[in-house]
Design a protein around this motif. Sequence first.
Motif, short mmCIF file in Angstrom:
data_model
loop_
_atom_site.label_atom_id
_atom_site.label_comp_id
_atom_site.label_asym_id
_atom_site.label_seq_id
_atom_site.Cartn_x
_atom_site.Cartn_y
_atom_site.Cartn_z
N THR A 191 -2.44 9.47 -13.73
CA THR A 191 -3.18 9.44 -12.47
C THR A 191 -3.72 8.04 -12.21
OG1 THR A 191 -3.83 11.76 -12.72
CG2 THR A 191 -5.17 10.42 -11.25
N GLY A 192 -3.60 7.62 -10.95
CA GLY A 192 -4.09 6.31 -10.56
C GLY A 192 -3.08 5.20 -10.65
N ARG A 193 -1.94 5.46 -11.28
CA ARG A 193 -0.92 4.42 -11.41
C ARG A 193 0.02 4.43 -10.19
NH1 ARG A 193 -1.14 2.33 -16.63
NH2 ARG A 193 -3.30 2.67 -17.30
N GLU A 194 0.92 3.45 -10.15
CA GLU A 194 1.90 3.38 -9.08
C GLU A 194 3.25 3.83 -9.60
OE1 GLU A 194 1.02 -0.30 -6.33
OE2 GLU A 194 0.39 -0.76 -8.36
N ALA A 195 3.97 4.55 -8.77
CA ALA A 195 5.29 5.04 -9.17
C ALA A 195 6.24 3.87 -9.38
CB ALA A 195 5.84 6.00 -8.13
N ARG A 196 7.18 4.05 -10.28
CA ARG A 196 8.14 3.01 -10.60
C ARG A 196 8.85 2.49 -9.34
NH1 ARG A 196 13.24 4.56 -14.30
NH2 ARG A 196 13.50 5.91 -12.48
N TYR A 197 8.90 1.16 -9.23
CA TYR A 197 9.60 0.42 -8.17
C TYR A 197 8.95 0.56 -6.79
CZ TYR A 197 13.41 0.71 -11.66
OH TYR A 197 14.16 0.66 -12.80
N LEU A 198 7.92 1.38 -6.64
CA LEU A 198 7.30 1.56 -5.33
C LEU A 198 6.36 0.39 -5.07
CD1 LEU A 198 7.64 3.90 -3.28
CD2 LEU A 198 5.47 4.81 -4.12
N MET A 199 6.59 -0.33 -3.98
CA MET A 199 5.84 -1.56 -3.68
C MET A 199 5.03 -1.38 -2.41
SD MET A 199 8.84 -4.41 -4.36
CE MET A 199 9.79 -3.75 -2.99
N ASP A 200 3.71 -1.26 -2.55
CA ASP A 200 2.83 -1.07 -1.39
C ASP A 200 2.80 -2.34 -0.55
OD1 ASP A 200 2.32 1.33 -2.61
OD2 ASP A 200 0.26 0.84 -3.18
N GLN A 201 2.90 -2.16 0.78
CA GLN A 201 2.83 -3.27 1.70
C GLN A 201 1.56 -3.22 2.56
OE1 GLN A 201 5.09 -5.65 1.11
NE2 GLN A 201 5.80 -4.18 -0.44
N GLN A 202 1.07 -2.03 2.82
CA GLN A 202 -0.26 -1.81 3.41
C GLN A 202 -0.77 -0.48 2.87
OE1 GLN A 202 -2.63 -3.12 4.97
NE2 GLN A 202 -1.86 -4.89 6.09
N GLY A 203 -2.10 -0.36 2.80
CA GLY A 203 -2.67 0.85 2.22
C GLY A 203 -2.47 0.89 0.72
N SER A 204 -2.58 2.08 0.15
CA SER A 204 -2.44 2.23 -1.30
C SER A 204 -1.81 3.58 -1.60
CB SER A 204 -3.80 2.12 -1.98
OG SER A 204 -3.67 2.26 -3.37
N PHE A 205 -0.67 3.56 -2.24
CA PHE A 205 0.05 4.77 -2.59
C PHE A 205 0.02 4.91 -4.11
CE2 PHE A 205 1.44 3.52 1.53
CZ PHE A 205 1.84 4.68 2.21
N GLU A 206 -0.66 5.92 -4.61
CA GLU A 206 -0.80 6.05 -6.05
C GLU A 206 -0.66 7.49 -6.50
OE1 GLU A 206 -5.53 6.18 -7.03
OE2 GLU A 206 -4.78 4.28 -6.24
N ILE A 207 -0.56 7.68 -7.80
CA ILE A 207 -0.31 8.99 -8.37
C ILE A 207 -1.61 9.80 -8.46
CG2 ILE A 207 0.50 10.22 -10.41
CD1 ILE A 207 2.71 8.76 -8.88
N VAL A 208 -1.53 11.05 -7.96
CA VAL A 208 -2.64 12.01 -8.07
C VAL A 208 -2.04 13.37 -8.42
CG1 VAL A 208 -4.01 10.79 -6.32
CG2 VAL A 208 -2.53 12.70 -5.63
N GLY A 209 -2.91 14.30 -8.79
CA GLY A 209 -2.46 15.67 -8.94
C GLY A 209 -2.10 16.25 -7.58
N CYS A 210 -1.00 16.99 -7.52
CA CYS A 210 -0.53 17.53 -6.24
C CYS A 210 -1.53 18.54 -5.66
CB CYS A 210 0.82 18.20 -6.41
SG CYS A 210 2.14 17.08 -6.92
N ALA A 211 -1.57 18.61 -4.34
CA ALA A 211 -2.47 19.51 -3.62
C ALA A 211 -1.77 20.81 -3.24
CB ALA A 211 -2.98 18.80 -2.37
N ALA A 212 -2.55 21.69 -2.61
CA ALA A 212 -2.05 22.95 -2.04
C ALA A 212 -1.35 23.82 -3.07
CB ALA A 212 -1.13 22.66 -0.86
N GLY A 213 -1.90 23.86 -4.27
CA GLY A 213 -1.38 24.76 -5.28
C GLY A 213 -0.14 24.28 -6.00
N ARG A 214 0.38 23.11 -5.67
CA ARG A 214 1.58 22.60 -6.34
C ARG A 214 1.17 21.96 -7.66
NH1 ARG A 214 6.52 19.35 -3.56
NH2 ARG A 214 6.57 21.38 -2.51
N SER A 215 1.92 22.27 -8.70
CA SER A 215 1.65 21.68 -10.00
C SER A 215 2.28 20.29 -10.08
CB SER A 215 2.21 22.56 -11.12
OG SER A 215 3.61 22.69 -11.00
N GLY A 216 1.91 19.54 -11.10
CA GLY A 216 2.50 18.23 -11.31
C GLY A 216 1.79 17.13 -10.55
N GLN A 217 2.46 15.98 -10.49
CA GLN A 217 1.90 14.78 -9.89
C GLN A 217 2.63 14.42 -8.61
OE1 GLN A 217 -0.90 14.57 -11.60
NE2 GLN A 217 -0.73 12.54 -12.52
#
Length: 816
Positions: A502-528
């Motif tokens: 949690t909190g890291r960036e996915a492999r090869y994903l390069m943010d250009q604006q904003g911040s896209f990072e790993i969190v626990g999935c929402a709406a009852g979905r398991s995983g990240q």
Amino acid sequence: MFSGSSRRRSVGGGGAPRGPWHSGWRPRRWAASLLGATVAAAAVLTGFASPAQAATAITINGGSGGRALDGIGAVSGGGGNSRLLVDYPEPQRSDILDYLFKPGYGAAMQLMKVEIGGDTNSTSGAEPSHEHTRGSINCNRGYEWWLMEQARTRNPNIALVGLAWGAPGWIGNGNFWSNDSIDYLVAWLDCAGTHGLTINYLGGWNEKGYNTTWYKNLRSTLNARGYANVKIVASDDFGWGAADDSLRDPAFGNAVQVFGSHYVCGYRSAQTSCPSSSNAVSTGKSLWASENGSDDYNAGAQALARGINRGYLDGKMTGYINWPVIAAITPNIPWATTGVAVAQQPWSGAYSIGKNAWVMAQTTQFTAPGWRYLDASSGYIGGNRNNGSYVSLKSTNNSDYSTIIETMDAGGAQTLDFTVTGGLSTGTVRVWSTNVRSNNTADHFVRGSDITPSGGRFSLTVQPGYVYSITTTSGQGKGAAVSPAQGNLALPYADTFDSYATGREARYLMDQQGSFEIVGCAAGRSGQCVRQMSEQAPIYWTSGQAEPYTLLGDLTWRNYTVSSDVLLEKSGYAQLIGRGNTYNHQGPQNMNGYYFRVTDGGAWSIRSNNTSGNWRTLASGNTSALGTGRWHNLAFTLNGSTLTAAIDGTTVGTATDSTWVAGQIGYGTGQGVTAQFDNLSVTAVGSPGTPTGEIRGAGSNRCLDVNGASQTDGAVVQIWDCNGGANQRWSLTSTNQLTVYGNKCLDVASAASGTRARIWSCTGGTNQQWRLNADGTIVGVASGLCLDINGGATANGSAVQLWTCNGGSNQQWIRG
């Protein structure tokens, strides 16, 4: 676009001529009459050396006064330029880090400034904040902590500097010069402590002026919060106005320990003259060239060689920070070859160490912070700037010394007669040099023959276009790690995002604006899942109001379907990006590419944009509302000129457009819209295209074009906006000829690097035969060289020529 290490160059390019003795050093002994004693003379790096001019006498006097060196290094940030380094495989990742930071191996940086991420683009990407929203602190976001840890592991004495470019919008309700930002910076220092990192220096707001009251408040807060040893740098802007104000406002002067100015030698200049100001010098504070460079990792070496020396000679600057450390970004990102190294392909492990690294090493491997400049033993050779410069520094042991000499502008060889005095060692002198004019790596950071002074006297003949280091120290070295071959990122590509913390960036994903990072999935979905974290417009560093987006992939990807599960957390829109390519980092980050956008209300559109912000809606409509807090699958297929959008497996619309032919995929949202993304998939569709038709430069998106639509033998070939003209329609014959007009062949007059491409009546000669390779290169059968756009240019009319294949984006072509 090929994502390999690339090199920009001037017209002609190529290395310096090499003489028959260039394989090593050749010792030379000077007659006793020259110095009054027989001297084991300096090793001379030969080649076709010019006759030496009259000797110049230099005294290296350990009793000379001078300021203490704070360090030579570079910036990681401003922004995102180190992004892909963390994704490199081993051992290449460690090899690159060694070349950057390990003493006695490569650039051996003594000083590193890092960006304090602010969720906003700050030149080559956006770096994540440790505090996206007030009070919600995560000390493990991003990669700067990791990079600082790696630097300190290799060099425990490296000094670390923190500086903000932008910041989350909650700070001061958009006002950086507030107490919120002071608390924010202190929280960043606290985070550093959780990583076992001590930060040595802290700045304010990069290139945004300064507020003297704010700096005084920052100093008092740091003192009260246990950070009295952290030195403040002001103002990381252009000029020395902060130093002027410190003389008028003693409280401000007491708050600041370092005055730092940017591009003191001129922006992207030759760095021939690097003054500070009389007021800055009179403050008695440390003065830094706190951001310099912005030059290609090879082509910038001459300027760097001048600037490191001349910043001290002209302005008493004891810190030099190059922008940036490394270009660990794909070639479509702005400034894709700046720094001391290039690392654009984590999937292949390929990287390239530039001449800048070895020029930097000529100082960093022979000195250390705390060493003192010897003012009376530093200057311009013979008092003439055109002859070159030299600076001498003595060790903290008051015995060892090093002198760094640059002869970038010299017209011929020069003999330097040295006398060592003032308590400095008169023992063996070691000599290292870099031929900055040569593109042969064997000519960079070469150890020559040692010199044995006689009576503290010795001579050295220096050639033009070199940096020399003469030293009584040892331990220097040149790393031997070698990059693997370059290669494309293959399709299919997929990521469930479940393997990341949690909190890291996915492999090869390069943010250009904003911040896209790993969190626990929402709406009852398991995983990240990947979540866009920025909840409001940031305090921008650029002038633009760009919306959050992030990119991934190989620029050679052409016909594919990108699909992902998407959940909107609030009203607004999310989008998939296809064929994303070059973007403009100034103002809004407008990018060449296609966008499939869907709102929570069900409105959808297929759009095109370019670097000028010319948005075009190619198709649009409405479907059932997606709502918020619910998962849906979006798919965007780009096959030739046909663009197809689907939601939850149902096609909602198509469009026809042929503007963009290849590029990366990406995620995006509206400003302040938080959304989650999961189960990314990129699969190839259709055929890879044929070699008949237009041939586009992947980086320029312009066509291989016969100048003026001429059909005359010898008409030169260039790049130009694709227009469907007969002078842009090429066919590959069974005998490996590329023909245009049906009877003219792509031809070169010689097999030499730099030879201009042209057309000629087809003869069947090997100079008209070409190999069209899977990696997008077009290689001459006779020459073995690549079809290349000179200097990596992208403008209409840029010349097409032969050049040594180097993986550059200017050697990548898309056919059909």
